[in-house]
Design a protein around this motif. Structure first.
Motif, PDB file in Angstrom:
ATOM      1  N   ASP A 183       0.872  -1.174   0.000  1.00  0.00           N
ATOM      2  CA  ASP A 183       0.000   0.000   0.000  1.00  0.00           C
ATOM      3  C   ASP A 183       0.911   1.225   0.000  1.00  0.00           C
ATOM      4  O   ASP A 183       1.324   1.718   1.049  1.00  0.00           O
ATOM      5  CB  ASP A 183      -0.905  -0.016   1.232  1.00  0.00           C
ATOM      6  CG  ASP A 183      -1.947   1.093   1.201  1.00  0.00           C
ATOM      7  OD1 ASP A 183      -1.706   2.118   0.528  1.00  0.00           O
ATOM      8  OD2 ASP A 183      -2.994   0.946   1.867  1.00  0.00           O
ATOM      9  N   ASP A 186      -0.284   4.480   1.859  1.00  0.00           N
ATOM     10  CA  ASP A 186      -0.142   4.356   3.308  1.00  0.00           C
ATOM     11  C   ASP A 186       1.330   4.398   3.716  1.00  0.00           C
ATOM     12  O   ASP A 186       1.665   4.990   4.753  1.00  0.00           O
ATOM     13  CB  ASP A 186      -0.778   3.043   3.786  1.00  0.00           C
ATOM     14  CG  ASP A 186      -0.624   2.831   5.282  1.00  0.00           C
ATOM     15  OD1 ASP A 186      -1.369   3.477   6.037  1.00  0.00           O
ATOM     16  OD2 ASP A 186       0.251   2.035   5.686  1.00  0.00           O
ATOM     17  N   SER A 190       2.708   7.132   6.238  1.00  0.00           N
ATOM     18  CA  SER A 190       3.262   6.658   7.503  1.00  0.00           C
ATOM     19  C   SER A 190       4.659   7.220   7.742  1.00  0.00           C
ATOM     20  O   SER A 190       5.015   7.583   8.867  1.00  0.00           O
ATOM     21  CB  SER A 190       3.298   5.132   7.522  1.00  0.00           C
ATOM     22  OG  SER A 190       1.984   4.597   7.456  1.00  0.00           O
ATOM     23  N   ARG A 339      -0.170  -3.535   3.940  1.00  0.00           N
ATOM     24  CA  ARG A 339       0.392  -2.403   4.674  1.00  0.00           C
ATOM     25  C   ARG A 339       1.804  -2.717   5.145  1.00  0.00           C
ATOM     26  O   ARG A 339       2.099  -3.826   5.602  1.00  0.00           O
ATOM     27  CB  ARG A 339      -0.487  -2.021   5.855  1.00  0.00           C
ATOM     28  CG  ARG A 339      -1.852  -1.506   5.466  1.00  0.00           C
ATOM     29  CD  ARG A 339      -2.619  -1.014   6.662  1.00  0.00           C
ATOM     30  NE  ARG A 339      -1.975   0.155   7.246  1.00  0.00           N
ATOM     31  CZ  ARG A 339      -2.461   0.825   8.303  1.00  0.00           C
ATOM     32  NH1 ARG A 339      -3.585   0.422   8.871  1.00  0.00           N
ATOM     33  NH2 ARG A 339      -1.835   1.871   8.777  1.00  0.00           N
TER      34      ARG A 339
END
Length: 344
Positions: A183, A186, A190, A339
């Motif tokens: 991902d 993300d 992050s 993720r």
């Protein structure tokens, strides 16, 4: 012996017809030669031809219509292939992909599956490599595309003649193969949220080969979240080597920032920047480095790393191969975002 020879003949004929389908000689919806013509062309009996066509019809590869001949019908279906052997193909092997191979090998071992690694020859297309595996009765493949382009029409032909495919780290093969990849949105978010420091200066350093889906997506995620941030693109090389001229360009952009965060689109980029510019970066100004994917020696630097969950990726890929085999016409290609995790 006679029955074995007959079986080999109809399988040989099926493979010959499938080769013409793969090469586009027999196109979707077009007629193939009559039974009589096939019998003459391939020097086999009409019985062998009929048995071959019956098998191909059962596999939804052709439709036979009384009085209207036999037509090819390409179908984007899952294929009922036993998962005793899975081939993992790639145009090259680097440390990141070697780590993925190790994780997928564990998954295959647990499932009692033999894993074969096949490196795509430099002058071969990805699809031709997959077709060559098909001719050797290897019908389940996991593909790491890296910088290779895909021909979706040929992927559909491969799917139609009996191959199951999952692409790792890219979604260019949709809707003819499942896709399992990081991902990227993300991951970038992050990294940006993983640090706190004064100022709003951001610089993204990534590859310039935007035909690679991850290269595109990571840069796009950065520019969306940091619209005022700078971007430096490094010339892409399959061996991931970065020339000194590129390092100088990055240094020039960094020096424009009184302080800030440099986000690297790949671990190899972060490694090269840190090894070459760390003395300047650590002594003159305050910078924070973040990168997607780890690299050798990262423990020597205060760098934030988003690592991929390769174990989960391997598990999901194997699961999708199982579902392709089990679901048949009920299978539909899907994308699965995995993720990452911020470390250090």
């Amino acid at each position: 012996m006679g029955n074995e020879m007959n079986e080999l003949r109809y399988l040989d004929l099926k493979n010959a017809l499938c080769e013409k389908i793969y090469k586009g000689i027999y196109k979707d919806g077009k007629k193939i030669p009559s039974e009589r013509q096939l019998s003459t062309d391939y020097e086999v009996s009409r019985i062998t031809v009929r048995k071959t066509l019956e098998l191909m019809e059962k596999e939804n590869l052709i439709v036979r219509e009384v009085g209207n001949g036999t037509r090819v019908t390409l179908k984007n279906y899952g294929n009922a292939n036993p998962l005793d052997v899975v081939a993992l193909t790639a145009p090259s092997r680097n440390p990141f992909f070697a780590n993925f191979i190790a994780e997928f090998q564990k998954q295959a071992w647990e499932k009692n599956t033999l894993l074969l690694y096949v490196e795509v020859p430099e002058r071969a297309t990805l699809e031709d490599c997959l077709y060559r595996l098909y001719t050797r009765n290897i019908r389940n493949v996991v593909v790491w595309q890296d910088d290779q382009t895909v021909d979706r029409e040929k992927l559909l032909r491969l799917r139609s003649i009996g191959m199951n495919m999952v692409f790792f780290d890219a979604d260019d093969a949709l809707p003819y193969a499942d896709a399992v990849f990081l991902d990227n949105v993300d991951a970038v978010k992050s990294l940006l949220k993983s640090v706190e420091f004064p100022g709003e200066n951001y610089l993204y350093v990534g590859w310039d080969n935007r035909s690679i889906s991850n290269v595109r997506k990571r840069e796009a995620a950065f520019t969306e979240n940091c619209p005022d941030g700078g971007v430096v693109r490094i010339p892409w090389r399959r061996d991931r080597k970065i020339e000194e001229e590129s390092v100088k360009r990055v240094k020039k952009e960094i020096q424009k920032m009184p302080q800030g965060m440099i986000v690297c689109g790949a671990g190899e980029i972060a490694q090269r920047i840190l090894e070459s510019l760390w003395e300047m970066m650590s002594q003159e100004k305050k910078y924070i480095i973040g990168t997607i994917d780890d690299f050798d020696g990262s423990d020597r630097y205060p760098v934030k790393v988003c690592v991929q969950n390769l174990r989960e990726s391997a598990r999901k890929i194997y699961q999708r191969l199982e579902e392709q085999s089990e679901l048949g016409s009920g299978w539909k290609a899907e994308s699965y975002l995995i993720r990452g995790e911020i470390i250090k």
